[in-house]
Design a protein around this motif. Structure first.
Motif, PDB file in Angstrom:
ATOM      1  N   VAL A  29      91.180  27.692 -26.883  1.00 34.13           N
ATOM      2  CA  VAL A  29      91.758  27.244 -28.145  1.00 34.13           C
ATOM      3  C   VAL A  29      90.685  27.464 -29.199  1.00 34.13           C
ATOM      4  O   VAL A  29      89.545  27.016 -29.045  1.00 34.13           O
ATOM      5  CB  VAL A  29      92.148  25.750 -28.102  1.00 34.13           C
ATOM      6  N   VAL A  30      91.029  28.183 -30.263  1.00 31.23           N
ATOM      7  CA  VAL A  30      90.086  28.545 -31.324  1.00 31.23           C
ATOM      8  C   VAL A  30      90.561  27.941 -32.642  1.00 31.23           C
ATOM      9  O   VAL A  30      91.741  28.023 -32.978  1.00 31.23           O
ATOM     10  CB  VAL A  30      89.970  30.083 -31.449  1.00 31.23           C
ATOM     11  N   TYR A  31      89.608  27.352 -33.386  1.00 32.44           N
ATOM     12  CA  TYR A  31      89.910  26.739 -34.677  1.00 32.44           C
ATOM     13  C   TYR A  31      88.883  27.177 -35.709  1.00 32.44           C
ATOM     14  O   TYR A  31      87.676  27.141 -35.450  1.00 32.44           O
ATOM     15  CB  TYR A  31      89.889  25.211 -34.538  1.00 32.44           C
ATOM     16  N   ALA A  40      95.776  29.505 -29.522  1.00 32.26           N
ATOM     17  CA  ALA A  40      95.415  29.450 -28.107  1.00 32.26           C
ATOM     18  C   ALA A  40      95.822  30.759 -27.458  1.00 32.26           C
ATOM     19  O   ALA A  40      96.857  31.343 -27.794  1.00 32.26           O
ATOM     20  CB  ALA A  40      96.116  28.291 -27.412  1.00 32.26           C
ATOM     21  N   ARG A  41      94.990  31.213 -26.542  1.00 34.46           N
ATOM     22  CA  ARG A  41      95.291  32.377 -25.708  1.00 34.46           C
ATOM     23  C   ARG A  41      95.126  31.911 -24.267  1.00 34.46           C
ATOM     24  O   ARG A  41      94.122  31.282 -23.936  1.00 34.46           O
ATOM     25  CB  ARG A  41      94.341  33.542 -25.986  1.00 34.46           C
ATOM     26  N   THR A  42      96.108  32.208 -23.431  1.00 30.35           N
ATOM     27  CA  THR A  42      96.053  31.738 -22.049  1.00 30.35           C
ATOM     28  C   THR A  42      96.315  32.865 -21.061  1.00 30.35           C
ATOM     29  O   THR A  42      96.945  33.875 -21.395  1.00 30.35           O
ATOM     30  CB  THR A  42      97.069  30.609 -21.793  1.00 30.35           C
ATOM     31  N   GLU A 119      90.888  36.473 -28.796  1.00 32.91           N
ATOM     32  CA  GLU A 119      91.086  37.513 -27.768  1.00 32.91           C
ATOM     33  C   GLU A 119      89.776  37.800 -27.029  1.00 32.91           C
ATOM     34  O   GLU A 119      89.760  37.951 -25.808  1.00 32.91           O
ATOM     35  CB  GLU A 119      91.623  38.797 -28.405  1.00 32.91           C
ATOM     36  N   ARG A 120      88.679  37.884 -27.767  1.00 37.52           N
ATOM     37  CA  ARG A 120      87.374  38.161 -27.157  1.00 37.52           C
ATOM     38  C   ARG A 120      86.983  37.059 -26.175  1.00 37.52           C
ATOM     39  O   ARG A 120      86.535  37.324 -25.056  1.00 37.52           O
ATOM     40  CB  ARG A 120      86.306  38.303 -28.244  1.00 37.52           C
ATOM     41  N   LEU A 124      86.250  37.237 -22.187  1.00 44.29           N
ATOM     42  CA  LEU A 124      84.916  36.862 -21.731  1.00 44.29           C
ATOM     43  C   LEU A 124      84.925  35.671 -20.772  1.00 44.29           C
ATOM     44  O   LEU A 124      84.217  35.669 -19.771  1.00 44.29           O
ATOM     45  CB  LEU A 124      84.047  36.537 -22.946  1.00 44.29           C
ATOM     46  N   LEU A 125      85.724  34.662 -21.073  1.00 49.38           N
ATOM     47  CA  LEU A 125      85.629  33.391 -20.351  1.00 49.38           C
ATOM     48  C   LEU A 125      86.755  33.121 -19.357  1.00 49.38           C
ATOM     49  O   LEU A 125      86.617  32.230 -18.519  1.00 49.38           O
ATOM     50  CB  LEU A 125      85.589  32.241 -21.364  1.00 49.38           C
TER      51      LEU A 125
END
Length: 127
Positions: A29-31, A40-42, A119-120, A124-125
């Motif tokens: 989740v990026v803010y 959020a990207r899942t 997306e990055r 990566l994670l």
């Protein structure tokens, strides 16, 4: 070159059996406050899920991850929290909870493109 802004992110963890405390990463989740951006990207790795709990509810876990994405998108279809501003939605999503999908610690960075950063970080994670 675009100006870089501070952003925050948290990794979403899948904890199939909360009592065991085992987990794997399944999203981010990026803010970015300066851009009023939250997303959020899942990605659910079903093999990992079944390795930790052969009886895991894959459909339920996938639905929980999609619900996080829905809250980030906002709108009436995703419940009360999705109607709040981006910052409140992020804070609601990263609040500690004892469920199958849990947020990890919050980290910060700088980015010129929060969308690309999401997306990055997923690559990566999570993947």
């Amino acid at each position: 070159m675009s100006e870089r802004e501070v952003f925050e992110y948290a990794v979403l963890r899948v904890v199939p059996r909360v009592e065991r405390g085992e987990f794997f990463n399944a999203g981010v989740v990026v803010y970015c406050r300066a851009r009023s951006f939250v997303a959020a990207r899942t990605h659910l790795d079903e093999v990992k899920l079944k390795a930790l709990d052969p009886h895991a509810d894959v459909t339920g876990v996938r639905a929980a991850l999609h619900a996080v994405e829905g809250v980030c998108r906002g709108g009436d279809d995703s419940g009360q929290a999705s109607r709040d501003d981006a910052g409140r939605r992020f804070r609601w999503l990263i609040a500690p909870r004892s469920t199958v999908v849990q947020p990890g610690p919050v980290h910060t960075g700088l980015t010129a493109d929060p969308q690309a950063e999401a997306e990055r970080l997923l690559e990566l994670l999570v993947r």
